[in-house]
Design a protein around this motif. Structure first.
Motif, short mmCIF file in Angstrom:
data_model
loop_
_atom_site.label_atom_id
_atom_site.label_comp_id
_atom_site.label_asym_id
_atom_site.label_seq_id
_atom_site.Cartn_x
_atom_site.Cartn_y
_atom_site.Cartn_z
N GLN A 1 1.04 6.55 -49.94
CA GLN A 1 0.06 6.90 -48.91
C GLN A 1 0.71 7.40 -47.63
O GLN A 1 0.07 8.04 -46.80
N PHE A 2 2.01 7.09 -47.46
CA PHE A 2 2.68 7.46 -46.22
C PHE A 2 3.18 8.89 -46.30
O PHE A 2 3.93 9.27 -47.20
N THR A 3 2.76 9.70 -45.35
CA THR A 3 3.20 11.10 -45.31
C THR A 3 4.44 11.27 -44.45
O THR A 3 5.20 12.21 -44.63
N ASP A 4 4.65 10.33 -43.51
CA ASP A 4 5.86 10.35 -42.68
C ASP A 4 6.97 9.63 -43.43
O ASP A 4 6.83 8.46 -43.81
N VAL A 5 8.09 10.31 -43.64
CA VAL A 5 9.18 9.76 -44.45
C VAL A 5 9.74 8.48 -43.86
O VAL A 5 9.93 7.48 -44.56
N GLU B 1 8.31 6.41 -41.83
CA GLU B 1 7.32 5.33 -41.89
C GLU B 1 7.33 4.71 -43.29
O GLU B 1 7.25 3.49 -43.44
N LYS B 2 7.41 5.56 -44.33
CA LYS B 2 7.47 5.05 -45.70
C LYS B 2 8.71 4.18 -45.89
O LYS B 2 8.64 3.09 -46.48
N LYS B 3 9.85 4.65 -45.40
CA LYS B 3 11.08 3.89 -45.55
C LYS B 3 11.01 2.54 -44.83
O LYS B 3 11.43 1.51 -45.38
N LEU B 4 10.48 2.54 -43.62
CA LEU B 4 10.38 1.29 -42.87
C LEU B 4 9.48 0.29 -43.59
O LEU B 4 9.78 -0.91 -43.64
N GLU B 5 8.38 0.76 -44.16
CA GLU B 5 7.48 -0.12 -44.91
C GLU B 5 8.17 -0.65 -46.16
O GLU B 5 8.03 -1.83 -46.52
N PHE B 6 8.92 0.19 -46.82
CA PHE B 6 9.64 -0.21 -48.04
C PHE B 6 10.67 -1.28 -47.71
O PHE B 6 10.75 -2.32 -48.39
N PHE B 7 11.46 -1.05 -46.66
CA PHE B 7 12.49 -2.03 -46.28
C PHE B 7 11.86 -3.33 -45.80
O PHE B 7 12.34 -4.42 -46.12
N SER B 8 10.78 -3.24 -45.03
CA SER B 8 10.12 -4.44 -44.51
C SER B 8 9.56 -5.29 -45.65
O SER B 8 9.56 -6.53 -45.58
N TYR B 9 9.08 -4.61 -46.69
CA TYR B 9 8.51 -5.32 -47.83
C TYR B 9 9.58 -6.04 -48.64
O TYR B 9 9.42 -7.20 -49.04
N LEU B 10 10.70 -5.37 -48.87
CA LEU B 10 11.70 -5.85 -49.83
C LEU B 10 12.77 -6.75 -49.21
O LEU B 10 13.30 -7.65 -49.89
N LEU B 11 13.11 -6.51 -47.96
CA LEU B 11 14.24 -7.22 -47.36
C LEU B 11 14.11 -8.74 -47.38
O LEU B 11 15.09 -9.43 -47.67
N PRO B 12 12.93 -9.33 -47.08
CA PRO B 12 12.84 -10.80 -47.14
C PRO B 12 13.17 -11.37 -48.51
O PRO B 12 13.80 -12.44 -48.62
N LEU B 13 12.79 -10.67 -49.58
CA LEU B 13 13.10 -11.12 -50.94
C LEU B 13 14.60 -11.11 -51.19
O LEU B 13 15.16 -12.04 -51.77
N ILE B 14 15.26 -10.04 -50.73
CA ILE B 14 16.70 -9.91 -50.95
C ILE B 14 17.46 -10.97 -50.16
O ILE B 14 18.39 -11.61 -50.69
N GLU B 15 17.08 -11.17 -48.92
CA GLU B 15 17.77 -12.17 -48.10
C GLU B 15 17.60 -13.57 -48.68
O GLU B 15 18.55 -14.36 -48.70
#
Length: 282
Positions: free
Chosen positions: A55-59, A61-75
């Motif tokens: 849904q994100f057209t701004d690259v 913004e998409k990356k920030l959402e992706f990292f925000s979603y996944l980073l807590p799981l990785i840490e």
């Protein structure tokens, strides 16, 4: 005593083989020492659905959402591994001092099972292999491989199977059949019940499978020299992860350089919410 330990481990392994096949690998429940100096592993909820990253057209913004979603799981998963590693080192010291107790032996057997260590090895070899395998995977490496393999969380395998890393399985019906699978091949792209399981399985693969021995050796040498474990260096050991070989490694390294500032931005936001000092993205 060593004979009894081997018999116990073999029995446990045989029981595991008789259980229904699953692509989900759960770690051993380890009793962690309170003297490690490590923070407790945070309780992360079950991530059983991916956001609609398309849904994100701004690259950015998409990356920030992706990292925000996944980073807590990785840490959280890396912290769990660090607790296991700390306990392993404690058990090794007890072994050297001839002070192993039943809890130590039980936890050592669990670690050997989870990290697929040959029980016929000598005690010294067992500890050497485990110390090479029970270690963190740099978060930048996890993030960039997830982004690369899942097209930033938008691929069919990510959306339908919560598989962010292109992991395979080999039992009919265990996953999703690729459209371009060569005739005669039986592999499928594994399906997971949660993204948590996908991350955990990926890290276990990196830490146990023979094709990634080069990466583990690089990491071991850095540990021996007390050097930082940096993703841009350790990805040199991922030549077997993709048929593209060196091209794949160079692509990951380029992604790490380009996206590190965005990951740091996310880490700063997370730290601000918790009132902590942000750590460098590795």
């Amino acid at each position: 005593m060593r004979f009894l330990f081997i018999v116990f481990f073999v029995v446990v392994s045989l029981l595991a083989l008789l259980l229904p096949f699953t692509v989900t690998f759960e770690p051993a429940e380890t009793e962690y020492s309170e003297t490690t100096g490590l923070p407790p592993v945070p309780k992360i909820g079950v991530y059983d659905a991916l956001p609609d990253f398309s849904q994100f057209t701004d690259v950015n913004e998409k990356k920030l959402e992706f990292f925000s979603y996944l980073l807590p799981l990785i840490e959280a998963e890396n912290l769990r591994i660090l607790h296991s590693r700390s306990k392993l080192l404690e058990i090794e010291e007890n072994f050297k001092a001839n002070m192993l107790n039943d809890a130590d032996r039980r936890q050592l057997a669990q670690l050997m099972d989870y990290y697929e260590v040959d029980p016929s090895l000598s005690n010294e070899q067992v500890f050497a292999v485990l110390k090479r395998r029970v270690d963190v995977v740099p978060e930048m490496m996890v993030l960039m491989q997830a982004a690369n393999e899942s097209a930033w969380g938008t691929s069919r395998f990510a959306r339908r199977g919560l598989n962010l890393f292109g992991q395979w399985c080999y039992r009919e019906g265990c996953g999703i059949v690729p459209n371009q699978r060569p005739e005669g091949q039986v592999y499928e792209v594994a399906k997971f019940d949660s993204v948590n399981q996908s991350v955990r399985s990926y890290m276990r693969n990196i830490n146990t499978h023979p094709p990634y021995m080069d990466l583990r050796l690089l990491r071991e040498r850095k540990r021996a020299r007390d050097e930082e474990l940096r993703a841009i260096e350790l990805v040199e050991g991922l030549g077997s992860y993709s048929e593209r070989g060196d091209e794949y490694i160079e692509e990951l390294q380029s992604m790490i350089r380009v996206n590190r500032p965005l990951v740091m931005e996310v880490k700063q936001q997370m730290a601000a919410q918790l009132g902590d000092k942000p750590q460098t993205a590795n």
